[in-house]
Design a protein around this motif. Structure first.
Motif, PDB file in Angstrom:
ATOM      1  N   ALA A  86      31.995  -6.288   4.471  1.00  0.00           N
ATOM      2  CA  ALA A  86      30.760  -6.757   3.816  1.00  0.00           C
ATOM      3  C   ALA A  86      31.137  -7.205   2.412  1.00  0.00           C
ATOM      4  CB  ALA A  86      29.730  -5.644   3.745  1.00  0.00           C
ATOM      5  N   VAL A  87      30.536  -8.282   1.963  1.00  0.00           N
ATOM      6  CA  VAL A  87      30.741  -8.748   0.589  1.00  0.00           C
ATOM      7  C   VAL A  87      29.444  -8.519  -0.183  1.00  0.00           C
ATOM      8  CG1 VAL A  87      31.202 -10.769  -0.872  1.00  0.00           C
ATOM      9  CG2 VAL A  87      32.485 -10.463   1.257  1.00  0.00           C
ATOM     10  N   PHE A  88      29.581  -8.047  -1.428  1.00  0.00           N
ATOM     11  CA  PHE A  88      28.429  -7.912  -2.335  1.00  0.00           C
ATOM     12  C   PHE A  88      28.604  -8.962  -3.440  1.00  0.00           C
ATOM     13  CE2 PHE A  88      27.204  -3.096  -2.027  1.00  0.00           C
ATOM     14  CZ  PHE A  88      27.346  -3.118  -0.652  1.00  0.00           C
ATOM     15  N   ALA A  89      27.555  -9.715  -3.735  1.00  0.00           N
ATOM     16  CA  ALA A  89      27.652 -10.720  -4.796  1.00  0.00           C
ATOM     17  C   ALA A  89      26.313 -10.886  -5.499  1.00  0.00           C
ATOM     18  CB  ALA A  89      28.110 -12.049  -4.201  1.00  0.00           C
ATOM     19  N   SER A  90      26.369 -11.459  -6.701  1.00  0.00           N
ATOM     20  CA  SER A  90      25.138 -11.668  -7.484  1.00  0.00           C
ATOM     21  C   SER A  90      24.978 -13.116  -7.948  1.00  0.00           C
ATOM     22  CB  SER A  90      25.148 -10.791  -8.752  1.00  0.00           C
ATOM     23  OG  SER A  90      25.358  -9.448  -8.462  1.00  0.00           O
ATOM     24  N   GLY A  91      26.011 -13.954  -7.752  1.00  0.00           N
ATOM     25  CA  GLY A  91      25.950 -15.262  -8.407  1.00  0.00           C
ATOM     26  C   GLY A  91      26.465 -16.419  -7.576  1.00  0.00           C
ATOM     27  N   ASN A  92      27.480 -17.077  -8.116  1.00  0.00           N
ATOM     28  CA  ASN A  92      27.982 -18.323  -7.557  1.00  0.00           C
ATOM     29  C   ASN A  92      28.575 -18.174  -6.153  1.00  0.00           C
ATOM     30  OD1 ASN A  92      29.077 -20.912  -7.296  1.00  0.00           O
ATOM     31  ND2 ASN A  92      30.908 -20.358  -8.435  1.00  0.00           N
ATOM     32  N   GLY A  93      29.430 -17.193  -5.986  1.00  0.00           N
ATOM     33  CA  GLY A  93      29.943 -16.912  -4.642  1.00  0.00           C
ATOM     34  C   GLY A  93      31.192 -17.663  -4.234  1.00  0.00           C
ATOM     35  N   SER A  94      31.985 -18.140  -5.194  1.00  0.00           N
ATOM     36  CA  SER A  94      33.203 -18.851  -4.789  1.00  0.00           C
ATOM     37  C   SER A  94      34.204 -17.895  -4.116  1.00  0.00           C
ATOM     38  CB  SER A  94      33.855 -19.569  -5.973  1.00  0.00           C
ATOM     39  OG  SER A  94      34.375 -18.654  -6.906  1.00  0.00           O
ATOM     40  N   ASN A  95      34.228 -16.634  -4.538  1.00  0.00           N
ATOM     41  CA  ASN A  95      35.109 -15.667  -3.871  1.00  0.00           C
ATOM     42  C   ASN A  95      34.586 -15.315  -2.479  1.00  0.00           C
ATOM     43  OD1 ASN A  95      37.455 -14.655  -5.642  1.00  0.00           O
ATOM     44  ND2 ASN A  95      35.732 -14.843  -7.054  1.00  0.00           N
ATOM     45  N   PHE A  96      33.273 -15.209  -2.349  1.00  0.00           N
ATOM     46  CA  PHE A  96      32.689 -15.018  -1.014  1.00  0.00           C
ATOM     47  C   PHE A  96      33.125 -16.162  -0.096  1.00  0.00           C
ATOM     48  CE2 PHE A  96      29.461 -16.515   1.931  1.00  0.00           C
ATOM     49  CZ  PHE A  96      29.335 -15.419   2.766  1.00  0.00           C
ATOM     50  N   ALA A  97      33.024 -17.403  -0.598  1.00  0.00           N
ATOM     51  CA  ALA A  97      33.380 -18.570   0.213  1.00  0.00           C
ATOM     52  C   ALA A  97      34.865 -18.543   0.587  1.00  0.00           C
ATOM     53  CB  ALA A  97      33.034 -19.854  -0.536  1.00  0.00           C
ATOM     54  N   ALA A  98      35.704 -18.107  -0.345  1.00  0.00           N
ATOM     55  CA  ALA A  98      37.149 -18.053  -0.056  1.00  0.00           C
ATOM     56  C   ALA A  98      37.421 -17.065   1.082  1.00  0.00           C
ATOM     57  CB  ALA A  98      37.921 -17.649  -1.315  1.00  0.00           C
ATOM     58  N   CYS A 117      33.781  -5.636  -0.194  1.00  0.00           N
ATOM     59  CA  CYS A 117      34.450  -6.430  -1.230  1.00  0.00           C
ATOM     60  C   CYS A 117      33.398  -6.881  -2.241  1.00  0.00           C
ATOM     61  CB  CYS A 117      35.100  -7.668  -0.620  1.00  0.00           C
ATOM     62  SG  CYS A 117      36.365  -7.271   0.586  1.00  0.00           S
ATOM     63  N   LEU A 118      33.495  -6.369  -3.457  1.00  0.00           N
ATOM     64  CA  LEU A 118      32.600  -6.845  -4.512  1.00  0.00           C
ATOM     65  C   LEU A 118      33.167  -8.167  -5.031  1.00  0.00           C
ATOM     66  CD1 LEU A 118      31.931  -3.556  -6.568  1.00  0.00           C
ATOM     67  CD2 LEU A 118      30.922  -4.294  -4.388  1.00  0.00           C
ATOM     68  N   ALA A 119      32.303  -9.154  -5.135  1.00  0.00           N
ATOM     69  CA  ALA A 119      32.759 -10.482  -5.563  1.00  0.00           C
ATOM     70  C   ALA A 119      31.717 -11.046  -6.518  1.00  0.00           C
ATOM     71  CB  ALA A 119      32.958 -11.390  -4.346  1.00  0.00           C
ATOM     72  N   GLY A 120      31.811 -10.624  -7.776  1.00  0.00           N
ATOM     73  CA  GLY A 120      30.814 -11.051  -8.753  1.00  0.00           C
ATOM     74  C   GLY A 120      29.512 -10.296  -8.565  1.00  0.00           C
ATOM     75  N   TYR A 121      29.604  -9.036  -8.104  1.00  0.00           N
ATOM     76  CA  TYR A 121      28.421  -8.166  -7.961  1.00  0.00           C
ATOM     77  C   TYR A 121      28.208  -7.490  -9.307  1.00  0.00           C
ATOM     78  CZ  TYR A 121      25.585  -4.225  -6.209  1.00  0.00           C
ATOM     79  OH  TYR A 121      24.604  -3.285  -5.993  1.00  0.00           O
ATOM     80  N   ASN A 169      29.976   7.633  -2.317  1.00  0.00           N
ATOM     81  CA  ASN A 169      30.151   8.757  -1.384  1.00  0.00           C
ATOM     82  C   ASN A 169      30.172   8.309   0.070  1.00  0.00           C
ATOM     83  OD1 ASN A 169      30.274  10.517  -3.510  1.00  0.00           O
ATOM     84  ND2 ASN A 169      28.120  11.121  -3.385  1.00  0.00           N
ATOM     85  N   ASN A 170      29.415   7.264   0.367  1.00  0.00           N
ATOM     86  CA  ASN A 170      29.392   6.776   1.753  1.00  0.00           C
ATOM     87  C   ASN A 170      30.616   5.937   2.102  1.00  0.00           C
ATOM     88  OD1 ASN A 170      26.841   7.271   3.530  1.00  0.00           O
ATOM     89  ND2 ASN A 170      26.117   7.154   1.406  1.00  0.00           N
ATOM     90  N   TYR A 171      31.219   5.323   1.098  1.00  0.00           N
ATOM     91  CA  TYR A 171      32.381   4.450   1.336  1.00  0.00           C
ATOM     92  C   TYR A 171      33.549   4.811   0.413  1.00  0.00           C
ATOM     93  CZ  TYR A 171      29.274   1.908   4.355  1.00  0.00           C
ATOM     94  OH  TYR A 171      28.412   1.586   5.387  1.00  0.00           O
ATOM     95  N   PRO A 172      34.066   6.053   0.533  1.00  0.00           N
ATOM     96  CA  PRO A 172      35.162   6.455  -0.369  1.00  0.00           C
ATOM     97  C   PRO A 172      36.423   5.639  -0.113  1.00  0.00           C
ATOM     98  CG  PRO A 172      34.776   8.114   1.330  1.00  0.00           C
ATOM     99  CD  PRO A 172      33.694   7.099   1.482  1.00  0.00           C
ATOM    100  N   ASN A 173      36.993   5.102  -1.166  1.00  0.00           N
ATOM    101  CA  ASN A 173      38.207   4.256  -1.068  1.00  0.00           C
ATOM    102  C   ASN A 173      38.028   3.047  -0.163  1.00  0.00           C
ATOM    103  OD1 ASN A 173      39.941   5.645  -2.822  1.00  0.00           O
ATOM    104  ND2 ASN A 173      40.170   7.237  -1.265  1.00  0.00           N
ATOM    105  N   LYS A 174      36.804   2.644   0.017  1.00  0.00           N
ATOM    106  CA  LYS A 174      36.546   1.482   0.880  1.00  0.00           C
ATOM    107  C   LYS A 174      35.825   0.377   0.122  1.00  0.00           C
ATOM    108  CE  LYS A 174      36.443   3.931   5.271  1.00  0.00           C
ATOM    109  NZ  LYS A 174      35.586   4.404   6.355  1.00  0.00           N
ATOM    110  N   ILE A 175      35.688   0.540  -1.182  1.00  0.00           N
ATOM    111  CA  ILE A 175      35.038  -0.503  -1.984  1.00  0.00           C
ATOM    112  C   ILE A 175      36.065  -1.047  -2.971  1.00  0.00           C
ATOM    113  CG2 ILE A 175      33.072  -1.099  -3.448  1.00  0.00           C
ATOM    114  CD1 ILE A 175      31.661   1.439  -2.517  1.00  0.00           C
ATOM    115  N   ILE A 176      36.240  -2.367  -2.941  1.00  0.00           N
ATOM    116  CA  ILE A 176      37.186  -2.994  -3.869  1.00  0.00           C
ATOM    117  C   ILE A 176      36.464  -4.074  -4.681  1.00  0.00           C
ATOM    118  CG2 ILE A 176      39.175  -2.459  -2.395  1.00  0.00           C
ATOM    119  CD1 ILE A 176      39.274  -5.410  -1.554  1.00  0.00           C
TER     120      ILE A 176
END
Ligand code: GRF
Length: 195
Positions: free
Chosen positions: A4-16, A84-88, A98-105
């Motif tokens: 899953a990707v989290f984003a707040s804006g443009n999203g060029s990393n999401f697109a990549a 994957c946080l991408a401009g979040y 706690n729900n995603y330990p070591n699973k959020i980058i």
């Protein structure tokens, strides 16, 4: 592996990431885009790639815990292995951590621990550093904190304009995010015992 990707804006990393998955360069499933800003451009990118997009606004909830519980309730049925946080533009709270330990980058446009925060490219440029870059790190409850997974340096030329530096940093980000997800995918697959 389900991403899953989290984003707040443009999203060029999401697109990549979406493009690399579409081309089979990342052998994973992009299950969801979580967005906290209803007008974010990244939403139209998700439509383009046919990725389910969930808009969850903090102000619709009593507090951050309830907001994050809603997000977790979306992610759990999708069996998400990596976020994957991408401009979040929010700090992850206890519920997500706690729900995603070591699973959020997260991806950050500077060489951490230097130049944390929302204006890292400009801050590094104004400081006059000759080398900046991109960092990908695990997420904890500090802004741009957490163990570093990957970094790539970008040299700032003497006559560099901020615009060209931004472009070059983003180009590095898009490649490094794909490369790093693939590395994590390798580690993830190595943990599965075939019988
Ligand atoms: C990127 O520079 C990323 O490093 C930072 O926010 C920016 C997001 O850009 N965390 P985009 O929305 O992916 O184009």
């Amino acid at each position: 592996m389900n991403i899953a990707v989290f984003a707040s804006g443009n999203g060029s990393n999401f697109a990549a990431i979406a493009e690399a998955i579409k081309k089979g360069e990342i052998k994973a499933n992009l299950k969801a885009l979580i967005v906290d800003k209803p007008k974010a451009y990244v939403i139209s990118r998700a439509k383009e790639y046919n990725i389910p997009c969930y808009i969850v606004k903090l102000k619709d909830f009593n507090n951050k815990e309830e907001y994050e519980e809603k997000i977790v309730s979306i992610l759990k049925p999708l069996n998400i292995d990596l976020i994957c946080l991408a401009g979040y533009m929010k700090i992850c709270g206890e519920v997500l951590l706690n729900n995603y330990p070591n699973k959020i980058i997260n991806i950050h446009p500077a060489l951490l621990p230097a130049f944390k925060g929302a204006h890292a490219i400009l801050d590094a440029y104004n400081y006059g550093v000759k080398i900046t870059g991109v960092t990908i790190h695990y997420v904890n409850n500090e802004i741009d904190g957490g163990k570093i997974i990957a970094q790539e340096a970008v040299t700032i030329n003497d006559d560099e304009k901020i615009e060209t530096l931004e472009t070059r940093i983003h180009e590095v980000e898009h490649k490094l995010y794909v490369k790093t997800i693939n590395k994590l995918l390798e580690d993830y697959n190595a943990r599965i015992i075939k019988c």
